[in-house]
Design an enzyme around this catalytic site. Structure first.
Site, PDB file in Angstrom:
ATOM      1  N   TYR A   1      22.512  -3.784  -7.229  1.00  0.00           N
ATOM      2  CA  TYR A   1      22.033  -5.088  -6.768  1.00  0.00           C
ATOM      3  C   TYR A   1      22.956  -6.137  -7.384  1.00  0.00           C
ATOM      4  O   TYR A   1      22.625  -6.810  -8.339  1.00  0.00           O
ATOM      5  CB  TYR A   1      20.582  -5.286  -7.206  1.00  0.00           C
ATOM      6  CG  TYR A   1      19.840  -6.396  -6.479  1.00  0.00           C
ATOM      7  CD1 TYR A   1      19.426  -6.229  -5.159  1.00  0.00           C
ATOM      8  CD2 TYR A   1      19.520  -7.592  -7.120  1.00  0.00           C
ATOM      9  CE1 TYR A   1      18.724  -7.220  -4.499  1.00  0.00           C
ATOM     10  CE2 TYR A   1      18.808  -8.594  -6.464  1.00  0.00           C
ATOM     11  CZ  TYR A   1      18.417  -8.402  -5.153  1.00  0.00           C
ATOM     12  OH  TYR A   1      17.711  -9.395  -4.502  1.00  0.00           O
ATOM     13  N   TYR A  39      12.781 -10.000  -6.841  1.00  0.00           N
ATOM     14  CA  TYR A  39      12.996  -8.563  -7.034  1.00  0.00           C
ATOM     15  C   TYR A  39      13.219  -8.281  -8.514  1.00  0.00           C
ATOM     16  O   TYR A  39      13.837  -9.093  -9.221  1.00  0.00           O
ATOM     17  CB  TYR A  39      14.200  -8.116  -6.202  1.00  0.00           C
ATOM     18  CG  TYR A  39      14.462  -6.629  -6.230  1.00  0.00           C
ATOM     19  CD1 TYR A  39      13.425  -5.720  -6.005  1.00  0.00           C
ATOM     20  CD2 TYR A  39      15.731  -6.129  -6.481  1.00  0.00           C
ATOM     21  CE1 TYR A  39      13.660  -4.360  -6.041  1.00  0.00           C
ATOM     22  CE2 TYR A  39      15.980  -4.765  -6.508  1.00  0.00           C
ATOM     23  CZ  TYR A  39      14.937  -3.880  -6.291  1.00  0.00           C
ATOM     24  OH  TYR A  39      15.168  -2.537  -6.323  1.00  0.00           O
TER      25      TYR A  39
HETATM   26  P1  NAD Z   1      15.065  -9.993   5.926  1.00  0.00           P
HETATM   27  O1  NAD Z   1      16.384  -9.625   6.452  1.00  0.00           O
HETATM   28  O2  NAD Z   1      13.873  -9.802   6.797  1.00  0.00           O
HETATM   29  O3  NAD Z   1      15.008 -11.516   5.442  1.00  0.00           O
HETATM   30  C1  NAD Z   1      16.085 -12.237   4.950  1.00  0.00           C
HETATM   31  C2  NAD Z   1      16.241 -13.424   5.882  1.00  0.00           C
HETATM   32  O4  NAD Z   1      17.084 -14.407   5.295  1.00  0.00           O
HETATM   33  C3  NAD Z   1      16.884 -13.063   7.216  1.00  0.00           C
HETATM   34  O5  NAD Z   1      16.017 -13.431   8.265  1.00  0.00           O
HETATM   35  C4  NAD Z   1      18.152 -13.914   7.243  1.00  0.00           C
HETATM   36  O6  NAD Z   1      18.464 -14.353   8.538  1.00  0.00           O
HETATM   37  C5  NAD Z   1      17.735 -15.063   6.343  1.00  0.00           C
HETATM   38  N1  NAD Z   1      18.829 -15.875   5.797  1.00  0.00           N
HETATM   39  C6  NAD Z   1      19.942 -15.461   5.134  1.00  0.00           C
HETATM   40  N2  NAD Z   1      20.687 -16.522   4.786  1.00  0.00           N
HETATM   41  C7  NAD Z   1      20.039 -17.630   5.216  1.00  0.00           C
HETATM   42  C8  NAD Z   1      20.308 -19.028   5.159  1.00  0.00           C
HETATM   43  N3  NAD Z   1      21.407 -19.507   4.592  1.00  0.00           N
HETATM   44  N4  NAD Z   1      19.410 -19.889   5.720  1.00  0.00           N
HETATM   45  C9  NAD Z   1      18.293 -19.428   6.313  1.00  0.00           C
HETATM   46  N5  NAD Z   1      17.977 -18.116   6.388  1.00  0.00           N
HETATM   47  C10 NAD Z   1      18.851 -17.231   5.851  1.00  0.00           C
HETATM   48  O7  NAD Z   1      14.921  -9.181   4.558  1.00  0.00           O
HETATM   49  P2  NAD Z   1      13.782  -9.110   3.434  1.00  0.00           P
HETATM   50  O8  NAD Z   1      14.180  -7.944   2.593  1.00  0.00           O
HETATM   51  O9  NAD Z   1      12.439  -9.130   4.026  1.00  0.00           O
HETATM   52  O10 NAD Z   1      14.036 -10.411   2.586  1.00  0.00           O
HETATM   53  C11 NAD Z   1      13.079 -11.442   2.388  1.00  0.00           C
HETATM   54  C12 NAD Z   1      12.960 -11.762   0.902  1.00  0.00           C
HETATM   55  O11 NAD Z   1      12.378 -10.635   0.228  1.00  0.00           O
HETATM   56  C13 NAD Z   1      14.294 -12.024   0.204  1.00  0.00           C
HETATM   57  O12 NAD Z   1      14.142 -13.068  -0.743  1.00  0.00           O
HETATM   58  C14 NAD Z   1      14.542 -10.715  -0.519  1.00  0.00           C
HETATM   59  O13 NAD Z   1      15.398 -10.863  -1.629  1.00  0.00           O
HETATM   60  C15 NAD Z   1      13.129 -10.371  -0.933  1.00  0.00           C
HETATM   61  N6  NAD Z   1      12.917  -8.985  -1.380  1.00  0.00           N
HETATM   62  C16 NAD Z   1      13.224  -7.928  -0.566  1.00  0.00           C
HETATM   63  C17 NAD Z   1      13.025  -6.618  -1.013  1.00  0.00           C
HETATM   64  C18 NAD Z   1      13.338  -5.433  -0.123  1.00  0.00           C
HETATM   65  O14 NAD Z   1      13.386  -4.303  -0.609  1.00  0.00           O
HETATM   66  N7  NAD Z   1      13.545  -5.631   1.159  1.00  0.00           N
HETATM   67  C19 NAD Z   1      12.495  -6.384  -2.304  1.00  0.00           C
HETATM   68  C20 NAD Z   1      12.171  -7.487  -3.108  1.00  0.00           C
HETATM   69  C21 NAD Z   1      12.396  -8.780  -2.638  1.00  0.00           C
END
Ligand code: NAD
Length: 286
Positions: free
Chosen positions: A182, A172
Protein backbone atom coordinates in the site's frame (compact mmCIF):
# COMPACT_ATOMS: atom_id res chain seq x y z
CA UNK A 1 -38.35 15.09 7.35
CA UNK A 2 -36.00 12.91 5.34
CA UNK A 3 -32.29 13.62 5.31
CA UNK A 4 -30.23 14.51 2.27
CA UNK A 5 -26.78 13.02 1.64
CA UNK A 6 -23.99 14.00 -0.72
CA UNK A 7 -21.65 11.10 -1.42
CA UNK A 8 -18.38 11.94 -3.17
CA UNK A 9 -16.65 9.02 -4.93
CA UNK A 10 -19.28 6.89 -6.66
CA UNK A 11 -18.51 5.78 -10.22
CA UNK A 12 -19.83 2.20 -10.30
CA UNK A 13 -21.77 -0.27 -8.16
CA UNK A 14 -18.75 -2.11 -6.71
CA UNK A 15 -17.24 0.34 -4.22
CA UNK A 16 -17.96 1.50 -0.70
CA UNK A 17 -19.55 4.76 -1.93
CA UNK A 18 -22.32 2.87 -3.74
CA UNK A 19 -22.97 0.63 -0.73
CA UNK A 20 -23.13 3.65 1.60
CA UNK A 21 -25.57 5.34 -0.80
CA UNK A 22 -27.77 2.24 -0.68
CA UNK A 23 -27.78 1.96 3.11
CA UNK A 24 -28.58 5.67 3.45
CA UNK A 25 -31.34 5.36 0.82
CA UNK A 26 -32.77 2.33 2.63
CA UNK A 27 -32.90 4.46 5.79
CA UNK A 28 -34.91 7.08 3.90
CA UNK A 29 -32.25 9.58 2.82
CA UNK A 30 -32.28 11.43 -0.49
CA UNK A 31 -29.11 10.61 -2.44
CA UNK A 32 -26.85 13.01 -4.36
CA UNK A 33 -23.51 11.76 -5.65
CA UNK A 34 -20.27 13.33 -6.86
CA UNK A 35 -18.59 11.36 -9.63
CA UNK A 36 -15.01 11.81 -10.81
CA UNK A 37 -15.17 13.75 -14.09
CA UNK A 38 -13.29 11.18 -16.25
CA UNK A 39 -15.67 8.44 -15.04
CA UNK A 40 -18.86 10.49 -15.36
CA UNK A 41 -20.02 9.50 -18.86
CA UNK A 42 -19.74 5.75 -18.31
CA UNK A 43 -21.40 5.99 -14.91
CA UNK A 44 -24.34 8.06 -16.11
CA UNK A 45 -24.93 6.05 -19.24
CA UNK A 46 -24.73 2.77 -17.30
CA UNK A 47 -27.25 4.14 -14.79
CA UNK A 48 -29.56 5.26 -17.59
CA UNK A 49 -29.31 1.95 -19.45
CA UNK A 50 -30.26 -0.01 -16.34
CA UNK A 51 -26.87 -1.68 -15.94
CA UNK A 52 -26.99 -1.10 -12.17
CA UNK A 53 -30.67 -1.96 -11.69
CA UNK A 54 -29.93 -5.27 -9.94
CA UNK A 55 -27.60 -3.51 -7.50
CA UNK A 56 -30.13 -0.74 -6.95
CA UNK A 57 -32.59 -3.05 -5.20
CA UNK A 58 -33.21 -1.98 -1.59
CA UNK A 59 -34.35 -4.32 1.22
CA UNK A 60 -38.01 -3.31 0.66
CA UNK A 61 -37.79 -4.26 -3.02
CA UNK A 62 -37.78 -0.71 -4.36
CA UNK A 63 -34.89 0.71 -6.42
CA UNK A 64 -32.47 3.28 -5.00
CA UNK A 65 -33.01 6.63 -6.70
CA UNK A 66 -30.04 8.93 -7.20
CA UNK A 67 -31.63 12.38 -7.34
CA UNK A 68 -28.65 14.01 -9.04
CA UNK A 69 -25.14 13.12 -10.19
CA UNK A 70 -22.60 15.96 -10.00
CA UNK A 71 -19.30 15.87 -11.88
CA UNK A 72 -16.49 16.34 -9.35
CA UNK A 73 -12.71 16.46 -9.28
CA UNK A 74 -11.78 16.78 -5.64
CA UNK A 75 -8.15 17.75 -6.31
CA UNK A 76 -9.29 21.19 -7.49
CA UNK A 77 -10.90 23.66 -5.10
CA UNK A 78 -11.99 26.33 -7.57
CA UNK A 79 -11.64 27.20 -11.28
CA UNK A 80 -8.48 29.26 -10.70
CA UNK A 81 -6.73 26.04 -9.57
CA UNK A 82 -7.37 24.15 -12.79
CA UNK A 83 -4.34 23.96 -15.09
CA UNK A 84 -4.68 24.50 -18.84
CA UNK A 85 -4.06 20.83 -19.82
CA UNK A 86 -6.98 19.69 -17.66
CA UNK A 87 -9.28 22.50 -18.82
CA UNK A 88 -8.76 21.53 -22.44
CA UNK A 89 -8.70 17.76 -21.83
CA UNK A 90 -11.66 16.35 -23.72
CA UNK A 91 -12.78 14.21 -20.79
CA UNK A 92 -13.16 17.42 -18.73
CA UNK A 93 -14.25 19.91 -21.38
CA UNK A 94 -17.67 18.25 -21.72
CA UNK A 95 -18.56 18.96 -18.08
CA UNK A 96 -18.60 22.16 -16.07
CA UNK A 97 -18.60 23.35 -12.46
CA UNK A 98 -16.79 20.29 -11.14
CA UNK A 99 -14.35 21.90 -8.68
CA UNK A 100 -15.16 21.39 -5.00
CA UNK A 101 -16.33 24.96 -4.45
CA UNK A 102 -18.54 24.93 -7.55
CA UNK A 103 -20.13 21.58 -6.66
CA UNK A 104 -20.99 22.86 -3.18
CA UNK A 105 -22.48 26.00 -4.78
CA UNK A 106 -24.52 23.91 -7.22
CA UNK A 107 -25.86 21.66 -4.44
CA UNK A 108 -26.81 24.78 -2.48
CA UNK A 109 -28.58 26.22 -5.51
CA UNK A 110 -30.41 22.95 -6.27
CA UNK A 111 -31.32 21.78 -2.77
CA UNK A 112 -30.35 24.43 -0.19
CA UNK A 113 -28.89 22.15 2.47
CA UNK A 114 -27.59 18.64 3.16
CA UNK A 115 -27.41 16.56 6.35
CA UNK A 116 -24.81 13.94 5.51
CA UNK A 117 -21.47 14.29 3.69
CA UNK A 118 -19.57 11.17 2.64
CA UNK A 119 -16.02 11.12 1.25
CA UNK A 120 -15.39 7.77 -0.41
CA UNK A 121 -12.51 8.56 -2.72
CA UNK A 122 -8.79 8.10 -2.88
CA UNK A 123 -6.10 8.20 -5.51
CA UNK A 124 -2.36 7.62 -5.41
CA UNK A 125 -0.64 7.58 -8.80
CA UNK A 126 2.36 5.70 -7.36
CA UNK A 127 0.42 3.38 -5.04
CA UNK A 128 2.23 0.31 -6.41
CA UNK A 129 5.67 1.78 -5.52
CA UNK A 130 7.23 1.31 -2.08
CA UNK A 131 7.47 4.51 -0.05
CA UNK A 132 11.25 4.56 -0.51
CA UNK A 133 10.72 4.72 -4.28
CA UNK A 134 7.90 7.25 -4.23
CA UNK A 135 8.55 10.64 -5.84
CA UNK A 136 7.69 13.92 -4.15
CA UNK A 137 5.02 14.54 -6.78
CA UNK A 138 3.51 11.09 -6.30
CA UNK A 139 3.43 11.50 -2.54
CA UNK A 140 1.87 14.96 -2.70
CA UNK A 141 -0.67 13.78 -5.29
CA UNK A 142 -1.76 10.96 -2.95
CA UNK A 143 -2.22 13.46 -0.09
CA UNK A 144 -4.03 15.92 -2.36
CA UNK A 145 -6.53 13.42 -3.76
CA UNK A 146 -7.00 11.30 -0.64
CA UNK A 147 -6.61 13.65 2.35
CA UNK A 148 -6.85 17.34 1.46
CA UNK A 149 -9.82 16.49 -0.77
CA UNK A 150 -11.70 15.74 2.45
CA UNK A 151 -10.64 18.95 4.20
CA UNK A 152 -11.76 20.86 1.13
CA UNK A 153 -15.10 19.04 0.77
CA UNK A 154 -16.00 19.58 4.42
CA UNK A 155 -14.86 23.20 4.29
CA UNK A 156 -17.07 23.97 1.31
CA UNK A 157 -20.10 21.91 2.36
CA UNK A 158 -20.07 22.87 6.05
CA UNK A 159 -21.97 26.15 5.51
CA UNK A 160 -24.86 24.23 3.90
CA UNK A 161 -24.90 21.35 6.41
CA UNK A 162 -27.79 21.33 8.86
CA UNK A 163 -26.73 21.32 12.54
CA UNK A 164 -26.76 17.77 13.90
CA UNK A 165 -25.43 16.52 10.57
CA UNK A 166 -22.70 13.99 10.05
CA UNK A 167 -19.62 13.65 7.88
CA UNK A 168 -17.90 10.32 7.13
CA UNK A 169 -14.78 9.24 5.27
CA UNK A 170 -13.17 5.87 4.53
CA UNK A 171 -9.73 4.94 5.76
CA UNK A 172 -7.49 1.87 5.85
CA UNK A 173 -5.37 0.32 8.61
CA UNK A 174 -2.19 0.87 6.57
CA UNK A 175 -2.18 4.29 8.28
CA UNK A 176 -1.11 2.76 11.58
CA UNK A 177 0.29 -0.71 10.79
CA UNK A 178 2.74 -1.80 8.11
CA UNK A 179 0.88 -3.07 5.03
CA UNK A 180 3.55 -3.74 2.38
CA UNK A 181 2.13 -2.99 -1.06
CA UNK A 182 0.00 0.00 0.00
CA UNK A 183 2.59 2.44 -1.25
CA UNK A 184 3.03 5.73 -3.06
CA UNK A 185 2.31 7.71 0.10
CA UNK A 186 -1.18 6.18 0.43
CA UNK A 187 -0.39 4.96 3.96
CA UNK A 188 0.70 8.51 4.80
CA UNK A 189 -2.48 9.90 3.21
CA UNK A 190 -4.67 7.68 5.41
CA UNK A 191 -2.70 8.70 8.52
CA UNK A 192 -3.39 12.34 7.63
CA UNK A 193 -7.06 11.59 7.01
CA UNK A 194 -7.42 9.98 10.46
CA UNK A 195 -5.63 12.80 12.24
CA UNK A 196 -7.71 15.35 10.34
CA UNK A 197 -10.86 13.49 11.42
CA UNK A 198 -10.09 14.46 15.02
CA UNK A 199 -9.21 18.09 14.31
CA UNK A 200 -12.18 18.52 11.95
CA UNK A 201 -14.50 16.93 14.53
CA UNK A 202 -13.49 19.71 16.92
CA UNK A 203 -13.76 22.52 14.40
CA UNK A 204 -16.98 21.38 12.69
CA UNK A 205 -18.51 20.40 16.03
CA UNK A 206 -17.90 23.80 17.55
CA UNK A 207 -18.79 25.69 14.40
CA UNK A 208 -21.95 23.88 13.25
CA UNK A 209 -22.63 20.89 15.55
CA UNK A 210 -21.49 18.52 12.80
CA UNK A 211 -20.00 15.12 13.72
CA UNK A 212 -16.91 13.89 11.86
CA UNK A 213 -15.91 10.22 11.84
CA UNK A 214 -13.99 7.84 9.63
CA UNK A 215 -14.54 4.14 8.94
CA UNK A 216 -11.44 1.96 8.79
CA UNK A 217 -12.74 -0.63 6.37
CA UNK A 218 -11.48 -4.12 5.65
CA UNK A 219 -10.58 -5.25 2.12
CA UNK A 220 -13.16 -5.03 -0.69
CA UNK A 221 -12.66 -5.93 -4.36
CA UNK A 222 -13.52 -2.41 -5.66
CA UNK A 223 -12.21 -0.85 -8.83
CA UNK A 224 -9.69 1.22 -6.83
CA UNK A 225 -8.53 -1.78 -4.81
CA UNK A 226 -7.99 -3.92 -7.91
CA UNK A 227 -5.69 -1.19 -9.24
CA UNK A 228 -3.44 -1.59 -6.19
CA UNK A 229 -2.92 -5.22 -7.14
CA UNK A 230 -2.93 -7.11 -3.81
CA UNK A 231 -6.62 -7.15 -2.96
CA UNK A 232 -7.20 -10.91 -3.34
CA UNK A 233 -4.27 -11.60 -1.03
CA UNK A 234 -5.69 -9.15 1.54
CA UNK A 235 -9.12 -10.77 1.40
CA UNK A 236 -7.57 -14.23 1.85
CA UNK A 237 -5.42 -12.94 4.72
CA UNK A 238 -8.46 -11.52 6.49
CA UNK A 239 -10.43 -14.75 5.96
CA UNK A 240 -7.60 -16.74 7.51
CA UNK A 241 -6.75 -14.41 10.40
CA UNK A 242 -9.69 -12.18 11.43
CA UNK A 243 -11.84 -13.06 14.46
CA UNK A 244 -14.86 -13.25 12.10
CA UNK A 245 -14.00 -15.62 9.26
CA UNK A 246 -16.24 -14.31 6.49
CA UNK A 247 -15.71 -12.10 3.49
CA UNK A 248 -16.54 -8.48 4.30
CA UNK A 249 -19.45 -7.17 2.25
CA UNK A 250 -19.67 -3.55 1.13
CA UNK A 251 -23.15 -3.52 2.67
CA UNK A 252 -21.67 -4.01 6.15
CA UNK A 253 -19.64 -0.85 5.69
CA UNK A 254 -22.70 0.91 4.22
CA UNK A 255 -24.78 -0.02 7.26
CA UNK A 256 -22.07 1.23 9.63
CA UNK A 257 -22.04 4.55 7.76
CA UNK A 258 -25.83 4.75 8.08
CA UNK A 259 -25.47 4.17 11.83
CA UNK A 260 -22.81 6.89 12.12
CA UNK A 261 -25.02 9.29 10.16
CA UNK A 262 -28.07 8.55 12.33
CA UNK A 263 -29.16 9.98 15.69
CA UNK A 264 -28.17 6.59 17.20
CA UNK A 265 -24.59 7.89 16.97
CA UNK A 266 -25.37 11.39 18.28
CA UNK A 267 -22.46 11.40 20.78
CA UNK A 268 -19.90 9.84 18.44
CA UNK A 269 -17.42 12.18 16.76
CA UNK A 270 -13.69 12.25 16.06
CA UNK A 271 -13.50 8.44 15.96
CA UNK A 272 -12.00 5.80 13.71
CA UNK A 273 -14.59 2.99 13.56
CA UNK A 274 -13.17 -0.38 12.45
CA UNK A 275 -15.47 -2.29 10.14
CA UNK A 276 -13.14 -5.13 9.25
CA UNK A 277 -14.38 -8.37 10.86
CA UNK A 278 -12.08 -7.48 13.78
CA UNK A 279 -8.81 -7.98 11.90
CA UNK A 280 -7.35 -4.78 13.44
CA UNK A 281 -7.42 -6.36 16.89
CA UNK A 282 -5.13 -9.29 15.98
CA UNK A 283 -1.50 -9.05 17.06
CA UNK A 284 -0.29 -12.02 15.05
CA UNK A 285 -1.41 -14.12 12.08
CA UNK A 286 -2.82 -17.55 12.90
P1 NAD B 1 -13.91 2.92 -5.63
O1 NAD B 1 -13.13 2.76 -6.87
O2 NAD B 1 -15.33 2.48 -5.62
O3 NAD B 1 -13.92 4.44 -5.12
C1 NAD B 1 -12.91 5.36 -5.33
C2 NAD B 1 -13.55 6.50 -6.10
O4 NAD B 1 -12.71 7.65 -6.07
C3 NAD B 1 -13.79 6.18 -7.57
O5 NAD B 1 -15.16 6.34 -7.86
C4 NAD B 1 -12.96 7.24 -8.30
O6 NAD B 1 -13.57 7.65 -9.49
C5 NAD B 1 -12.94 8.35 -7.26
N1 NAD B 1 -11.90 9.36 -7.43
C6 NAD B 1 -10.56 9.18 -7.60
N2 NAD B 1 -9.95 10.38 -7.71
C7 NAD B 1 -10.90 11.33 -7.59
C8 NAD B 1 -10.90 12.75 -7.62
N3 NAD B 1 -9.78 13.45 -7.80
N4 NAD B 1 -12.08 13.42 -7.48
C9 NAD B 1 -13.23 12.74 -7.31
N5 NAD B 1 -13.30 11.39 -7.26
C10 NAD B 1 -12.14 10.70 -7.41
O7 NAD B 1 -13.06 2.17 -4.50
P2 NAD B 1 -13.26 1.97 -2.93
O8 NAD B 1 -12.25 0.94 -2.57
O9 NAD B 1 -14.67 1.73 -2.59
O10 NAD B 1 -12.78 3.34 -2.33
C11 NAD B 1 -13.58 4.20 -1.53
C12 NAD B 1 -12.83 4.58 -0.26
O11 NAD B 1 -12.69 3.40 0.56
C13 NAD B 1 -11.42 5.10 -0.49
O12 NAD B 1 -11.14 6.15 0.42
C14 NAD B 1 -10.56 3.90 -0.14
O13 NAD B 1 -9.25 4.25 0.24
C15 NAD B 1 -11.36 3.34 1.02
N6 NAD B 1 -11.02 1.96 1.42
C16 NAD B 1 -11.09 0.93 0.52
C17 NAD B 1 -10.75 -0.37 0.92
C18 NAD B 1 -10.84 -1.53 -0.05
O14 NAD B 1 -10.32 -2.60 0.24
N7 NAD B 1 -11.48 -1.37 -1.18
C19 NAD B 1 -10.35 -0.62 2.25
C20 NAD B 1 -10.31 0.46 3.15
C21 NAD B 1 -10.64 1.74 2.72
Amino acid sequence: KGKRAFIAGVADDNGYGWAIAKSLAAAGAEILVGTWVPALNIFESSLRRGKFDESRVLPDGSLMEITKVYPLDAVFDNPEDVPEDIKTNKRYAGSSKWTVQEVAESVKEDFGTIDILVHSLANGPEVTKPLLETSRNGYLAALSASSYSYVSLLKHFLPIMNPGGSSISLTYIASERIIPGYGGGMSSAKAALESDTRVLAFEAGRKRKIRVNTISAGPLRSRAAKAIGFIDMMIDYSLANAPLQKELSAEEVGNSAAFLASPLASAITGTVLYVDNGLNAMGVGV
